[in-house]
Design a protein around this motif. Structure first.
Motif, PDB file in Angstrom:
ATOM      1  N   LEU A 167       0.863  -1.181   0.000  1.00  0.00           N
ATOM      2  CA  LEU A 167       0.000   0.000   0.000  1.00  0.00           C
ATOM      3  C   LEU A 167       0.902   1.234   0.000  1.00  0.00           C
ATOM      4  CD1 LEU A 167      -2.676  -1.054   2.661  1.00  0.00           C
ATOM      5  CD2 LEU A 167      -2.980  -0.978   0.174  1.00  0.00           C
ATOM      6  N   PRO A 168       0.450   2.318  -0.638  1.00  0.00           N
ATOM      7  CA  PRO A 168       1.276   3.528  -0.684  1.00  0.00           C
ATOM      8  C   PRO A 168       1.180   4.329   0.614  1.00  0.00           C
ATOM      9  CG  PRO A 168      -0.795   3.900  -1.820  1.00  0.00           C
ATOM     10  CD  PRO A 168      -0.807   2.456  -1.378  1.00  0.00           C
ATOM     11  N   GLY A 169       2.119   5.245   0.801  1.00  0.00           N
ATOM     12  CA  GLY A 169       2.081   6.135   1.955  1.00  0.00           C
ATOM     13  C   GLY A 169       2.709   5.506   3.186  1.00  0.00           C
ATOM     14  N   ALA A 170       2.496   6.150   4.322  1.00  0.00           N
ATOM     15  CA  ALA A 170       3.089   5.685   5.572  1.00  0.00           C
ATOM     16  C   ALA A 170       2.244   6.197   6.728  1.00  0.00           C
ATOM     17  CB  ALA A 170       4.526   6.201   5.701  1.00  0.00           C
ATOM     18  N   LEU A 171       2.503   5.623   7.906  1.00  0.00           N
ATOM     19  CA  LEU A 171       1.782   6.042   9.109  1.00  0.00           C
ATOM     20  C   LEU A 171       2.786   6.592  10.109  1.00  0.00           C
ATOM     21  CD1 LEU A 171      -0.280   2.989   8.547  1.00  0.00           C
ATOM     22  CD2 LEU A 171      -1.431   5.141   9.098  1.00  0.00           C
ATOM     23  N   ILE A 172       2.512   7.795  10.578  1.00  0.00           N
ATOM     24  CA  ILE A 172       3.457   8.443  11.486  1.00  0.00           C
ATOM     25  C   ILE A 172       2.764   8.759  12.811  1.00  0.00           C
ATOM     26  CG2 ILE A 172       4.771   9.429   9.568  1.00  0.00           C
ATOM     27  CD1 ILE A 172       3.483  12.170  10.380  1.00  0.00           C
ATOM     28  N   ARG A 173       3.566   9.237  13.755  1.00  0.00           N
ATOM     29  CA  ARG A 173       3.055   9.540  15.102  1.00  0.00           C
ATOM     30  C   ARG A 173       1.875  10.505  15.022  1.00  0.00           C
ATOM     31  NH1 ARG A 173       5.670   8.562  20.044  1.00  0.00           N
ATOM     32  NH2 ARG A 173       7.291   7.652  18.737  1.00  0.00           N
ATOM     33  N   GLU A 231       0.643   5.819  16.553  1.00  0.00           N
ATOM     34  CA  GLU A 231       1.240   6.237  15.283  1.00  0.00           C
ATOM     35  C   GLU A 231       0.283   5.885  14.160  1.00  0.00           C
ATOM     36  OE1 GLU A 231       5.403   5.723  14.768  1.00  0.00           O
ATOM     37  OE2 GLU A 231       5.760   5.451  16.908  1.00  0.00           O
ATOM     38  N   GLY A 232      -0.809   6.640  14.097  1.00  0.00           N
ATOM     39  CA  GLY A 232      -1.866   6.327  13.142  1.00  0.00           C
ATOM     40  C   GLY A 232      -2.106   7.403  12.115  1.00  0.00           C
ATOM     41  N   GLY A 233      -1.213   8.381  12.063  1.00  0.00           N
ATOM     42  CA  GLY A 233      -1.389   9.476  11.112  1.00  0.00           C
ATOM     43  C   GLY A 233      -1.018   9.031   9.707  1.00  0.00           C
ATOM     44  N   TYR A 234      -2.006   8.943   8.824  1.00  0.00           N
ATOM     45  CA  TYR A 234      -1.703   8.498   7.460  1.00  0.00           C
ATOM     46  C   TYR A 234      -1.168   9.673   6.640  1.00  0.00           C
ATOM     47  CZ  TYR A 234      -1.904   6.626   2.808  1.00  0.00           C
ATOM     48  OH  TYR A 234      -1.531   6.231   1.549  1.00  0.00           O
ATOM     49  N   VAL A 235       0.003   9.485   6.046  1.00  0.00           N
ATOM     50  CA  VAL A 235       0.603  10.529   5.207  1.00  0.00           C
ATOM     51  C   VAL A 235       1.033   9.941   3.864  1.00  0.00           C
ATOM     52  CG1 VAL A 235       1.441  11.869   7.180  1.00  0.00           C
ATOM     53  CG2 VAL A 235       2.941  10.171   6.131  1.00  0.00           C
ATOM     54  N   ALA A 236       0.957  10.781   2.851  1.00  0.00           N
ATOM     55  CA  ALA A 236       1.463  10.435   1.513  1.00  0.00           C
ATOM     56  C   ALA A 236       1.592  11.742   0.770  1.00  0.00           C
ATOM     57  CB  ALA A 236       0.498   9.490   0.796  1.00  0.00           C
ATOM     58  N   ASP A 237       2.341  11.726  -0.332  1.00  0.00           N
ATOM     59  CA  ASP A 237       2.460  12.981  -1.076  1.00  0.00           C
ATOM     60  C   ASP A 237       1.147  13.274  -1.813  1.00  0.00           C
ATOM     61  OD1 ASP A 237       2.499  11.537  -3.536  1.00  0.00           O
ATOM     62  OD2 ASP A 237       4.650  11.235  -3.329  1.00  0.00           O
ATOM     63  N   ARG A 238       1.022  14.516  -2.238  1.00  0.00           N
ATOM     64  CA  ARG A 238      -0.245  14.969  -2.816  1.00  0.00           C
ATOM     65  C   ARG A 238      -0.649  14.135  -4.036  1.00  0.00           C
ATOM     66  NH1 ARG A 238      -2.752  20.232  -2.893  1.00  0.00           N
ATOM     67  NH2 ARG A 238      -1.103  20.856  -1.481  1.00  0.00           N
ATOM     68  N   GLU A 248      -4.343  10.322  -6.397  1.00  0.00           N
ATOM     69  CA  GLU A 248      -4.511   9.049  -7.097  1.00  0.00           C
ATOM     70  C   GLU A 248      -5.454   8.126  -6.317  1.00  0.00           C
ATOM     71  OE1 GLU A 248      -0.769   7.616  -9.010  1.00  0.00           O
ATOM     72  OE2 GLU A 248      -1.225   5.791  -7.874  1.00  0.00           O
ATOM     73  N   LEU A 249      -5.245   8.044  -5.008  1.00  0.00           N
ATOM     74  CA  LEU A 249      -6.107   7.202  -4.166  1.00  0.00           C
ATOM     75  C   LEU A 249      -7.556   7.672  -4.251  1.00  0.00           C
ATOM     76  CD1 LEU A 249      -3.873   6.853  -0.953  1.00  0.00           C
ATOM     77  CD2 LEU A 249      -4.520   5.002  -2.500  1.00  0.00           C
ATOM     78  N   TYR A 263      -3.904  12.602   6.795  1.00  0.00           N
ATOM     79  CA  TYR A 263      -4.223  13.479   5.672  1.00  0.00           C
ATOM     80  C   TYR A 263      -5.598  13.090   5.110  1.00  0.00           C
ATOM     81  CZ  TYR A 263       0.666  15.096   5.526  1.00  0.00           C
ATOM     82  OH  TYR A 263       1.893  15.643   5.817  1.00  0.00           O
ATOM     83  N   ARG A 264      -6.375  14.101   4.825  1.00  0.00           N
ATOM     84  CA  ARG A 264      -7.700  13.945   4.211  1.00  0.00           C
ATOM     85  C   ARG A 264      -8.597  12.981   4.997  1.00  0.00           C
ATOM     86  NH1 ARG A 264      -6.390  14.494  -2.300  1.00  0.00           N
ATOM     87  NH2 ARG A 264      -4.618  15.887  -2.023  1.00  0.00           N
TER      88      ARG A 264
END
Lengths: 225, 76
Positions: free
Chosen positions: A93-99, A139-146, A151-152, A171-172
């Motif tokens: 899956l794309p993106g990552a999960l941060i604090r 650490e559940g903050g979903y992040v990915a580039d715009r 695209e998602l 994000y979003r």
């Protein structure tokens, strides 16, 4: 259901599969052989103590090598919480999960909107259906580039979104996403904790597990685990 | 044997809540003049002299850092 050292929610995931009518198969992270299961759940917890990054070590476990191969061939895979982090680290899956942006652990019953029922794990939800399941993460903050986020959204791969206030800075308001084929889903909240009236805030989570079972029954007529 | 240092930091566009917490604590410590803190990770590797830059890059890119959210630098 694959248990890693540090998994917490593996028992509940096994129970959810059973309550949904499936045959739960406990697997160990060191198993290269997935015992012929028809679908895989990666549970919540703190695999390998969250060392390095959440999910970063689990990604290289023998079981995950088989999961990655299987996922590319259409094997249904659901990653919950830490399982979602493992799927992102494994690039399934794309993106990552941060604090969490507010830096505190969050634990509460969370209202979600199911945005897509085009995945094998959500096909029995109504599009736009609102559900309540527990959410618990640090650490559940979903992040990915715009570009990835667009695209998602454009491809209908945002599976679930947080309603009310955003619990972790995702994000979003993204709570869950899928891969392009819809067989791999990652979700930060915990549907496996909302499968019985006695112990959960609802039974809304059960549909994740019944969806995949129904799909397998209708397409193959086989048993599912 | 040679020592190689790999430093990993969050990409500038990714929020770093830990760095913000440290920044807040600096204020409470009475320290003025710090406008931003980014927290990262520092790895020290003992490697064979012949280990290639390519291998080092690969290990940093696949394990030590998650290139989706982090940048890394390698010093040998």
């Amino acid at each position: 259901m694959i248990t890693f050292p540090g998994s917490l929610d593996d028992r509940d995931a096994l129970r959810a599969i059973r309550l949904a009518g499936g045959e739960p198969v406990p697997l160990w992270h060191g198993d290269r052989d997935l015992a012929g299961v028809s679908a895989v759940v990666l549970p919540g917890g703190f695999s390998y103590g969250d060392y390095l990054r959440c999910g970063a070590i689990a990604r290289f476990s023998p079981a995950m090598q088989s999961v990655i191969e299987g996922a590319h061939d259409g094997l249904p895979v659901l990653g919950i919480c830490n399982g979602f982090q493992v799927l992102c680290e494994a690039h399934l899956l794309p993106g990552a999960l941060i604090r969490n942006d507010h830096r505190k652990f969050v634990c509460r019953d969370q209202r979600l909107r199911i945005e897509s029922n085009e995945t094998v794990w959500t096909r029995d939800y109504e599009p736009g259906q609102q559900i309540v399941v527990p959410l618990k993460n640090g650490e559940g903050g979903y992040v990915a580039d715009r570009r990835t986020l667009d695209e998602l959204e454009g491809e209908g791969r945002v599976v679930a979104r947080y309603l009310d206030d955003n619990p972790n800075g995702s994000y979003r308001n993204i709570a869950g996403i899928s891969n392009a084929d819809g067989n791999v889903v990652g979700l930060m909240p915990h549907p496996e904790h909302a499968v019985e009236d006695l112990t959960g805030p609802s039974t809304d989570g059960l549909t994740f597990f019944t969806s995949v079972l129904q799909k397998m029954m209708s397409s193959a007529g086989g048993t599912a685990a | 044997m040679a020592r190689v240092v790999v430093d990993v930091v969050m990409k500038p566009e990714i929020l770093d809540p830990q760095g913000q917490a440290i920044l807040g604590a600096l204020g409470r410590l009475g320290i003025q003049g710090v406008s931003s803190v980014r927290q990262g990770k520092h790895f020290e590797l003992e490697v064979e002299d012949g280990l290639s830059d390519e291998t080092l890059n690969q290990l940093a890119d696949t394990l030590l850092a998650n290139p989706v959210i982090e940048d890394f630098t390698i010093r040998r």
